[in-house]
Design a protein around this motif. Structure first.
Motif, PDB file in Angstrom:
ATOM      1  N   PRO A 100       0.823  -1.215   0.000  1.00 25.21           N
ATOM      2  CA  PRO A 100       0.000   0.000   0.000  1.00 25.21           C
ATOM      3  C   PRO A 100       0.860   1.270   0.000  1.00 25.21           C
ATOM      4  CG  PRO A 100       0.018  -1.008   2.177  1.00 25.21           C
ATOM      5  CD  PRO A 100       0.741  -1.948   1.272  1.00 25.21           C
ATOM      6  N   THR A 101       0.409   2.264  -0.744  1.00 28.78           N
ATOM      7  CA  THR A 101       1.042   3.587  -0.744  1.00 28.78           C
ATOM      8  C   THR A 101      -0.060   4.628  -0.620  1.00 28.78           C
ATOM      9  OG1 THR A 101       0.913   3.862  -3.151  1.00 28.78           O
ATOM     10  CG2 THR A 101       2.860   2.714  -2.284  1.00 28.78           C
ATOM     11  N   PRO A 102       0.261   5.822  -0.131  1.00 26.66           N
ATOM     12  CA  PRO A 102      -0.769   6.869  -0.019  1.00 26.66           C
ATOM     13  C   PRO A 102      -1.450   7.159  -1.345  1.00 26.66           C
ATOM     14  CG  PRO A 102       1.191   7.476   1.217  1.00 26.66           C
ATOM     15  CD  PRO A 102       1.544   6.250   0.443  1.00 26.66           C
ATOM     16  N   ARG A 160      -1.879   5.052  -3.955  1.00 24.11           N
ATOM     17  CA  ARG A 160      -2.769   3.952  -4.329  1.00 24.11           C
ATOM     18  C   ARG A 160      -4.008   3.904  -3.435  1.00 24.11           C
ATOM     19  NH1 ARG A 160       1.850  -0.828  -4.739  1.00 24.11           N
ATOM     20  NH2 ARG A 160       2.974   0.000  -6.549  1.00 24.11           N
ATOM     21  N   ALA A 161      -3.832   4.260  -2.163  1.00 25.04           N
ATOM     22  CA  ALA A 161      -4.931   4.182  -1.214  1.00 25.04           C
ATOM     23  C   ALA A 161      -6.071   5.151  -1.541  1.00 25.04           C
ATOM     24  CB  ALA A 161      -4.413   4.447   0.206  1.00 25.04           C
ATOM     25  N   LYS A 162      -5.835   6.101  -2.434  1.00 24.16           N
ATOM     26  CA  LYS A 162      -6.898   7.022  -2.837  1.00 24.16           C
ATOM     27  C   LYS A 162      -7.976   6.307  -3.656  1.00 24.16           C
ATOM     28  CE  LYS A 162      -3.816  11.048  -2.972  1.00 24.16           C
ATOM     29  NZ  LYS A 162      -3.200  12.081  -3.860  1.00 24.16           N
ATOM     30  N   GLY A 176      -4.884  -6.031  -1.735  1.00 21.33           N
ATOM     31  CA  GLY A 176      -5.525  -4.903  -2.387  1.00 21.33           C
ATOM     32  C   GLY A 176      -6.948  -5.269  -2.796  1.00 21.33           C
ATOM     33  N   GLY A 185     -11.817  -0.546  -4.973  1.00 19.43           N
ATOM     34  CA  GLY A 185     -12.084   0.648  -4.188  1.00 19.43           C
ATOM     35  C   GLY A 185     -13.530   0.833  -3.789  1.00 19.43           C
ATOM     36  N   THR A 195     -13.072  -5.027   2.433  1.00 16.79           N
ATOM     37  CA  THR A 195     -11.778  -4.705   3.063  1.00 16.79           C
ATOM     38  C   THR A 195     -11.856  -4.852   4.574  1.00 16.79           C
ATOM     39  OG1 THR A 195     -11.331  -3.133   1.273  1.00 16.79           O
ATOM     40  CG2 THR A 195      -9.958  -2.976   3.254  1.00 16.79           C
ATOM     41  N   GLY A 218      -8.722  -0.175  -1.844  1.00 15.50           N
ATOM     42  CA  GLY A 218      -8.759  -0.521  -0.432  1.00 15.50           C
ATOM     43  C   GLY A 218      -7.622  -1.474  -0.094  1.00 15.50           C
ATOM     44  N   PHE A 219      -6.995  -1.292   1.076  1.00 16.69           N
ATOM     45  CA  PHE A 219      -5.890  -2.153   1.495  1.00 16.69           C
ATOM     46  C   PHE A 219      -6.181  -2.731   2.883  1.00 16.69           C
ATOM     47  CE2 PHE A 219      -3.738   0.608  -1.556  1.00 16.69           C
ATOM     48  CZ  PHE A 219      -3.052  -0.325  -2.317  1.00 16.69           C
TER      49      PHE A 219
END
Length: 666
Positions: free
Chosen positions: A108-110, A112-114, A226, A229, A235, A117-118
């Motif tokens: 997860p990265t900030p 990608r998290a936009k 992952g 979204g 998640t 869902g992680f």
């Protein structure tokens, strides 16, 4: 070192928040409704990141798949495998669920998290530096400036390396297997990547010429799942399922993919084998004697004159029975007692005068009577003896029941010999306790090996780094003598590091791999691959006999064995001629004898046994580098394979090392 570092890292990463037991998953009403409406999850299964996710013979495998299987089962969900292209395609499709709902392993990265869902991270590993074992000392990424480093494309640490260390020349390849191999064959000086990935590749491919040199300061691998979204409820449900995974389940997955095995074996019962055979012969003799006495008694009924002789025989038989340490009893098939010895009466604590004519079953606890009647009936019907084990009052009794076959070929009576085997059972228990202590001691030895190869190397890296820093910063203030002292310190640190690595390898032999059929063609090819740079440097001619056999062995250890013997031939070559190494073999029944011959400097016969001892060197370090452990490792490997190793040599003409292993059958 690799296995113990992995053990500690996975153990810490696999049990977030400390040890806990499995808990029921407390889902909200919204989560339960969502899972009921979406019982099938589309999972992308194609990927090449062993040991996390990879394809093996048409099946998807890896640590991530094992974790995913656990959580889906606990949520009563089924998995629908889907095949999605590269990871860039995953990042494009996953936010909206275009063709897929879940990626089993991702970082997860900030950013990608936009859109994605992680779950909580369920795997955590550092990024480390891998070099060849004979490489110069590397303590940090700064030491790799000006060197070639192999990395995989499109990974976050590749981007970090490009940004933070522009002085490193990157060799970017498609996969971790390509990157690791580039270091093993000398196409790159180092590999920077995830610890678990590096260790898995080194173990599975037999790269014994590689080592974990040092940790890096790059961002570690915090791996989660992952999720598309627009499915936040999935998640949160996956997070709750991950939280219920027990420490035992974490350890089971760790052992499956990053194994450390020790096996011990002992057969304590064999200690009593000869004693048991001797006692059996003696008891058989007693049985025959009693049978003879019965026939004699019948004869006395017809000839009263022989009565005294019969009594004498009975007295002798009774004395012989009383001389036995076993309790002996003779009874009719209905249980009526017809004979016994003193041990029987003392063991039961009854008056000998009351035994004859009594029922044998009255001496058993009520719960055991029916089982003993069935056992005697079985002996009578089968006309074959049987042995049963009883435990009474803390005593372990071995009861052997023999049928007595009469002259009419019928079994009317039975004789039992009851031996107190409490001491043997307790001895076996002590042996098992000793085995447990040995296992514990070996675990401590493994921990010591880890400390010696990792924790003790840390201050050594600091010494080497500060010596190098001292040389760089004060170069213009140092005279020739000071520079020479610094050179001595640097070389000493490198020798000590190599010594600790060799000691670790020596201690590993005999653990971690079971003997199995191994193709020597593959093993020798791997050893030569590891030595490719050295072979090219010396210009050596290598001749391998065709049709190398398949033997019973441990693949990694056999690679190291061949590699050490060939490396020795290249090291101790004659300066007067091109090095030449020949590998041949002979087969005698189930034994294969391999021979590695060279045209090097040779070995004086007086040293032929000494060279296989640990830390034994015949030459100074200024002539030939090394730690003096290589041939000791060879002997240990051959010993673990049940073979032997020896050398034939003529000084000035060369040496031939021979060793034997078992031929694989079936």
């Amino acid at each position: 070192m690799v296995r113990f570092l992995l053990f500690v890292v996975v153990a810490m990463a696999g049990v977030p928040g400390g040890a806990r037991s499995a808990l029921a998953i407390e889902l909200t009403a919204e989560e339960r409704a969502f899972l009921a409406a979406h019982p099938t999850v589309r999972v992308r299964i194609n990927g090449d990141l062993p040991p996390f996710l990879f394809q093996d013979q048409g099946q998807v495998r890896g640590m991530s798949i094992d974790y995913l299987t656990l959580v889906l089962k606990r949520l009563n969900l089924t998995m629908e495998p889907v095949d999605i292209g590269g990871f860039a395609e995953v990042l494009k499709r996953l936010p909206t669920g275009d063709g897929m709902d879940l990626q089993p392993v991702t970082r997860p990265t900030p950013e990608r998290a936009k859109e994605i869902g992680f779950t909580r991270p369920y795997l955590s590993f550092p990024v480390v530096i891998v070099t060849r074992t004979n490489a110069d000392f590397v303590g940090s990424l700064d030491d790799l400036n000006g060197h070639v480093v192999a990395v995989e494309k499109a990974y976050w640490y590749t981007t970090e390396l490009q940004r933070k260390y522009p002085g490193i020349e990157l060799k970017i390849v498609d996969s971790s297997s390509q990157a690791i191999r580039a270091v093993a064959v000398g196409e790159a000086d180092a590999y920077v990547g995830i610890l678990a990935v590096a260790a898995w590749q080194m173990e599975k491919n037999g790269y014994t010429n590689l080592k974990i040199a040092a940790p890096s300061t790059l961002s570690g691998a915090e791996m989660g799942m992952g999720v598309r979204g627009d499915w936040p409820l999935l998640t949160s449900a996956l997070d709750k399922a991950l939280a219920t995974i027990t420490p035992e389940e974490h350890r089971e997955i760790r052992r499956k993919w990053l194994p450390v095995k020790s096996e011990f074996g002992i057969a304590p019962r064999q200690v009593m084998l000869w004693g048991g055979l001797a006692a059996g012969g003696f008891l058989l003799f007693i049985a025959m004697l009693i049978l003879a006495n019965r026939r004699l008694i019948r004869e006395i009924g017809r000839r009263r004159a022989a009565e005294q002789e019969v009594r004498a025989s009975q007295a002798i038989a009774l004395q012989m029975l009383n001389a036995s340490t076993d309790a002996c009893m003779l009874f009719d098939v209905d249980g009526t007692m017809r004979g016994f010895n003193d041990v029987f009466a003392k063991r039961l604590g009854v008056d000998p005068a009351t035994i004859l004519g009594s029922s044998l079953w009255s001496y058993f606890p009520p719960v055991n009577i029916e089982a003993r009647k069935r056992a005697v009936a079985g002996v009578v019907a089968s006309r074959a003896p049987v042995t049963l084990i009883d435990v009474r009052g803390g005593h372990h009794l071995s009861n052997t029941i023999f049928p007595l076959i009469g002259p009419d070929d019928r079994v009317r009576q039975v004789i039992v010999y009851s031996r107190d085997i409490t001491e043997q059972v307790e001895a076996e228990a002590r042996i098992q306790a000793h085995l447990a202590e040995i296992k514990r001691s070996n675990a401590e030895l493994e921990q010591f090996a880890y400390i010696a190869s990792h924790d003790l190397r840390e201050p050594l890296r600091q010494i080497a780094n500060f010596v190098a820093l001292l040389e760089r910063r004060f170069a213009d203030q140092l005279n020739d003598e000071a520079r020479e002292y610094i050179s001595f310190a640097r070389e000493g640190a490198k020798r000590l590091d190599n010594l600790m690595l060799d000691l670790l390898e020596y201690s590993r032999v005999g653990r971690g791999e079971q003997l199995a059929p191994v193709e020597c063609e593959i093993v020798v090819a791997a050893a030569l691959d590891n030595l490719a740079a050295r072979i090219a440097e010396t210009g050596a001619e290598i001749h391998i006999a065709p049709g190398l056999p398949t033997v019973l062995g441990a693949k990694t250890h056999l690679i190291h064995l061949f590699q050490n013997l060939i490396a020795n031939a290249l090291k101790y070559c004659s300066p007067e001629r091109i090095p030449e190494v020949r590998l041949s073999f002979t087969i005698d029944g189930k034994v294969v004898t391999f021979s590695v011959a060279d045209n090097g400097i040779g070995i004086d016969p007086v040293y032929h046994d000494r060279i296989f001892g640990i830390f034994q060197r015949l030459h100074g370090r200024e002539e030939y580098e090394g730690t003096g452990i290589g041939l000791a490792i060879c002997r240990r490997v051959v010993d673990q394979h049940g073979g032997r190793i020896w050398v034939d040599s003529v000084p000035g003409q060369g040496s031939t090392f021979h060793f034997t292993v078992s031929l694989a059958t079936g």
